[in-house]
Scaffold this active site. Structure first.
Site, PDB file in Angstrom:
ATOM      1  N   HIS A 144      63.084  12.154 -50.273  1.00  0.00           N
ATOM      2  CA  HIS A 144      62.162  11.135 -49.776  1.00  0.00           C
ATOM      3  C   HIS A 144      60.838  11.780 -49.349  1.00  0.00           C
ATOM      4  O   HIS A 144      59.759  11.324 -49.694  1.00  0.00           O
ATOM      5  CB  HIS A 144      62.782  10.371 -48.607  1.00  0.00           C
ATOM      6  CG  HIS A 144      61.796   9.528 -47.868  1.00  0.00           C
ATOM      7  ND1 HIS A 144      61.267   8.384 -48.419  1.00  0.00           N
ATOM      8  CD2 HIS A 144      61.194   9.686 -46.661  1.00  0.00           C
ATOM      9  CE1 HIS A 144      60.395   7.863 -47.565  1.00  0.00           C
ATOM     10  NE2 HIS A 144      60.336   8.645 -46.498  1.00  0.00           N
ATOM     11  N   SER A 145      60.964  12.858 -48.575  1.00  0.00           N
ATOM     12  CA  SER A 145      59.785  13.596 -48.112  1.00  0.00           C
ATOM     13  C   SER A 145      60.255  14.991 -47.752  1.00  0.00           C
ATOM     14  O   SER A 145      61.448  15.303 -47.898  1.00  0.00           O
ATOM     15  CB  SER A 145      59.181  12.919 -46.879  1.00  0.00           C
ATOM     16  OG  SER A 145      60.034  13.131 -45.758  1.00  0.00           O
TER      17      SER A 145
ATOM     18  N   GLU B 143      56.145  23.129 -52.025  1.00  0.00           N
ATOM     19  CA  GLU B 143      56.444  24.514 -51.623  1.00  0.00           C
ATOM     20  C   GLU B 143      55.589  24.938 -50.435  1.00  0.00           C
ATOM     21  O   GLU B 143      56.062  25.610 -49.524  1.00  0.00           O
ATOM     22  CB  GLU B 143      56.198  25.488 -52.802  1.00  0.00           C
ATOM     23  CG  GLU B 143      57.218  25.383 -53.913  1.00  0.00           C
ATOM     24  CD  GLU B 143      58.649  25.590 -53.427  1.00  0.00           C
ATOM     25  OE1 GLU B 143      58.862  26.444 -52.562  1.00  0.00           O
ATOM     26  OE2 GLU B 143      59.549  24.868 -53.899  1.00  0.00           O
TER      27      GLU B 143
ATOM     28  N   SER C  22      51.024   4.602 -42.412  1.00  0.00           N
ATOM     29  CA  SER C  22      52.482   4.857 -42.480  1.00  0.00           C
ATOM     30  C   SER C  22      53.353   3.613 -42.333  1.00  0.00           C
ATOM     31  O   SER C  22      54.464   3.574 -42.857  1.00  0.00           O
ATOM     32  CB  SER C  22      52.891   5.834 -41.384  1.00  0.00           C
ATOM     33  OG  SER C  22      52.163   7.015 -41.491  1.00  0.00           O
TER      34      SER C  22
HETATM   35  C1  LIG Z   1      57.706  -0.453 -40.328  1.00  0.00           C
HETATM   36  C2  LIG Z   1      58.327   0.846 -40.677  1.00  0.00           C
HETATM   37  N1  LIG Z   1      59.663   1.014 -40.545  1.00  0.00           N
HETATM   38  C3  LIG Z   1      60.238   2.192 -40.880  1.00  0.00           C
HETATM   39  C4  LIG Z   1      59.468   3.234 -41.334  1.00  0.00           C
HETATM   40  C5  LIG Z   1      60.125   4.555 -41.699  1.00  0.00           C
HETATM   41  N2  LIG Z   1      60.142   4.733 -43.155  1.00  0.00           N
HETATM   42  C6  LIG Z   1      59.190   5.454 -43.786  1.00  0.00           C
HETATM   43  S1  LIG Z   1      59.405   5.467 -45.436  1.00  0.00           S
HETATM   44  C7  LIG Z   1      60.792   4.512 -45.353  1.00  0.00           C
HETATM   45  C8  LIG Z   1      61.538   4.113 -46.607  1.00  0.00           C
HETATM   46  C9  LIG Z   1      60.725   3.282 -47.540  1.00  0.00           C
HETATM   47  O1  LIG Z   1      61.402   3.115 -48.750  1.00  0.00           O
HETATM   48  P1  LIG Z   1      60.760   2.394 -49.989  1.00  0.00           P
HETATM   49  O2  LIG Z   1      59.896   1.277 -49.543  1.00  0.00           O
HETATM   50  O3  LIG Z   1      61.844   2.052 -50.942  1.00  0.00           O
HETATM   51  O4  LIG Z   1      59.780   3.479 -50.627  1.00  0.00           O
HETATM   52  P2  LIG Z   1      60.092   4.889 -51.273  1.00  0.00           P
HETATM   53  O5  LIG Z   1      60.050   5.900 -50.136  1.00  0.00           O
HETATM   54  O6  LIG Z   1      61.414   4.817 -51.928  1.00  0.00           O
HETATM   55  O7  LIG Z   1      58.985   5.174 -52.231  1.00  0.00           O
HETATM   56  C10 LIG Z   1      61.079   4.192 -44.028  1.00  0.00           C
HETATM   57  C11 LIG Z   1      62.224   3.386 -43.585  1.00  0.00           C
HETATM   58  C12 LIG Z   1      58.060   3.025 -41.440  1.00  0.00           C
HETATM   59  N3  LIG Z   1      57.248   3.967 -41.898  1.00  0.00           N
HETATM   60  N4  LIG Z   1      57.528   1.831 -41.114  1.00  0.00           N
END
Ligand SMILES: Cc1ncc(C[n+]2csc(CCOP(=O)(O)OP(=O)(O)O)c2C)c(N)n1
Length: 455
Positions: free
Chosen positions: A345-346, A130, A216
């Protein structure tokens, strides 16, 4: 410097180089002959074990670990055949231990510590989510639905095992005792943040709690975790390394490197994959076509278990056994925790764009890990639903107090942007720092928010 002196240095250097070349040649020769000896001893051993090349069994060096048989028919192994790796569970939907499953027999205090962490995590997530919506912090990621995967794993580990996370593991840190106020300081990036306000919110880290700072870039922590596990093995310190990652991150090249290195270098590491069905908007059927992540573990020669990630006792038992195996046998173990990402997701995501509300509410009701543990606690006579209300109220108060404290804290001095780029500040960065200071002295009146920074 006299010419004579220069010449003598030149001769000295040349001699040195010659000596080194000779030495390297000698070392190389020794290494080659040691390798040849090892190789021929290994061949002798294989012969002694009846493994020399023969037509009765295919003894190629590339398949020596699994001793296959010959076959006269070209039978392809079809991945879609079979019913998939089973999902280990302990608790039923009603929160009772299923017949034949092992109750980890945790004490009331242990169960309550788990439950309280899950509830606090939930409350913190709601408030910080929030807060971001109101623009008070810049970003946030919730842990809804994955509380049991995080807390059950944390409870099964030794407090000194080294954790490498992805970003959705705040429950592990909370279980280890990371104070609420530190979560808040990090999300505000203020001067009391351990990371000095340099990273986005939810990129926590705590050296004293053996939790490596989050970054990240997906997957990068995986081979790094293996490196630290190799170092733990060398030290023989009896600890293991634990590496969390998501089903999406498992598609990164780093995941391959990590699993393969962990297996071939025999490292004491537990990989915990949070398979929550999505990587942002990408559902798992677009992420992979094999049997989840668990089936890959087997391919790398890594001991593997798939658990119900919404069942805290299944996660606890699975990770405890995995940890023991990793330390006892110096081998990597993979645990795939099947769960569901209930939240977006965020805060940069609106998941209603790619999945139905019905799907989310199904998992919120049926798969809810906190409710499952609560049902168990009530059956044991440890807890009542009235107490839940009280706990929620007092946790809300605690979180809001910490939140207000962090919000009112100043941001660190701007000069902190220049420190820690290197261990010691190089002169050129020192110069940039001085220029920045000068800039702010000159144009103070052009900035409206300088009072928020410590000077
Ligand atoms: C190398 C890289 N590629 C793309 C991203 C963008 N990104 C951030 S989170 C995410 C999804 C990750 O999904 P998952 O590993 O299943 O974790 P969850 O968010 O479901 O917990 C992506 C593609 C990133 N942070 N780093």
């Amino acid at each position: 410097m006299s010419l004579q002196y220069k010449i003598s240095i030149l001769i000295f250097n040349l001699q040195n180089q010659l000596l080194q070349t000779e030495m390297f040649r000698y070392i190389h020769k020794c290494a080659r002959s040691t390798y040849r000896t090892i190789h021929s001893l290994r061949q002798e051993l294989l012969k002694a074990q009846g493994c020399a090349y023969s037509t009765s069994s295919p003894n190629f060096p590339g398949s020596e670990h699994h001793k296959p048989e010959w076959t006269n028919t070209p039978n392809f192994i079809l991945p879609e055949r079979g019913s998939g790796i089973p999902v280990y569970r302990v608790l039923g939907d009603d929160g009772a231990v299923i017949d034949g499953a092992t109750n980890p027999q945790l004490s009331k205090d242990e169960c309550m510590h788990m439950y309280e962490t899950m509830v606090t995590l939930n409350v913190m997530d709601k408030i910080l989510y929030e807060a971001q919506r109101h623009g008070r912090i810049s970003f946030y990621m919730t842990n809804f639905g994955e509380e049991a995967t995080q807390v059950g794993s944390a409870a099964a580990l030794d407090a000194k095992d080294l954790i490498w996370g992805q970003y959705r593991e705040a429950g592990v840190l909370m279980y280890r005792g990371f104070p609420l106020i530190q979560f808040m300081h990090q999300c505000y990036g203020n001067r009391k943040d351990i990371g000095k306000g340099r990273q986005m919110p939810v990129h926590y880290g705590a050296k004293d709690l053996h939790f490596v700072t989050i970054s990240s870039t997906l997957g990068t922590q995986m081979p790094q975790a293996v490196g630290s596990a190799y170092s733990y093995k060398m030290q023989g310190n009896g600890q293991c390394v634990v590496c969390f990652f998501g089903d999406g991150a498992a598609s990164e090249g780093d995941a391959h490197g990590a699993l393969n290195f962990a297996a071939t270098l025999e490292c004491p590491i537990v990989f915990i994959c949070r398979n929550n069905g999505y990587a942002i908007s990408t559902p798992t059927h677009e992420q992979y076509r094999g049997d989840g992540i668990a089936s890959r573990g087997v391919g790398y020669g890594v001991a593997t278990l798939r658990v119900n990630g919404n069942d805290i006792f299944a996660v606890y038992n699975g990770v405890k056994e995995a940890r023991e195996m990793a330390v006892r046998e110096n081998r990597p173990v993979l645990v795939e925790a099947m769960t569901y990402r209930i939240g977006h997701h965020s805060t940069s995501d609106d998941s209603s764009a790619y999945r139905s509300l019905d799907e989310i509410s199904y998992w919120e009701q049926e798969g809810n890990p906190t409710k499952k543990l609560e049902a168990y606690l009530i059956q044991q006579g440890y807890w009542t639903s009235e107490q839940t209300e009280q706990m929620l109220k007092s946790k809300r108060k605690e979180v809001l107090t910490a939140f207000a404290e962090a919000e009112n804290e100043k941001i660190g001095p701007m000069t902190e942007a220049y420190n820690d780029v290197y261990d010691v500040l190089p002169q050129r960065i020192q110069r940039q720092l001085e220029e920045t200071k000068e800039h702010f002295r000159k144009y103070k009146d052009k900035y409206s928010n300088l009072d928020k920074f410590e000077s």
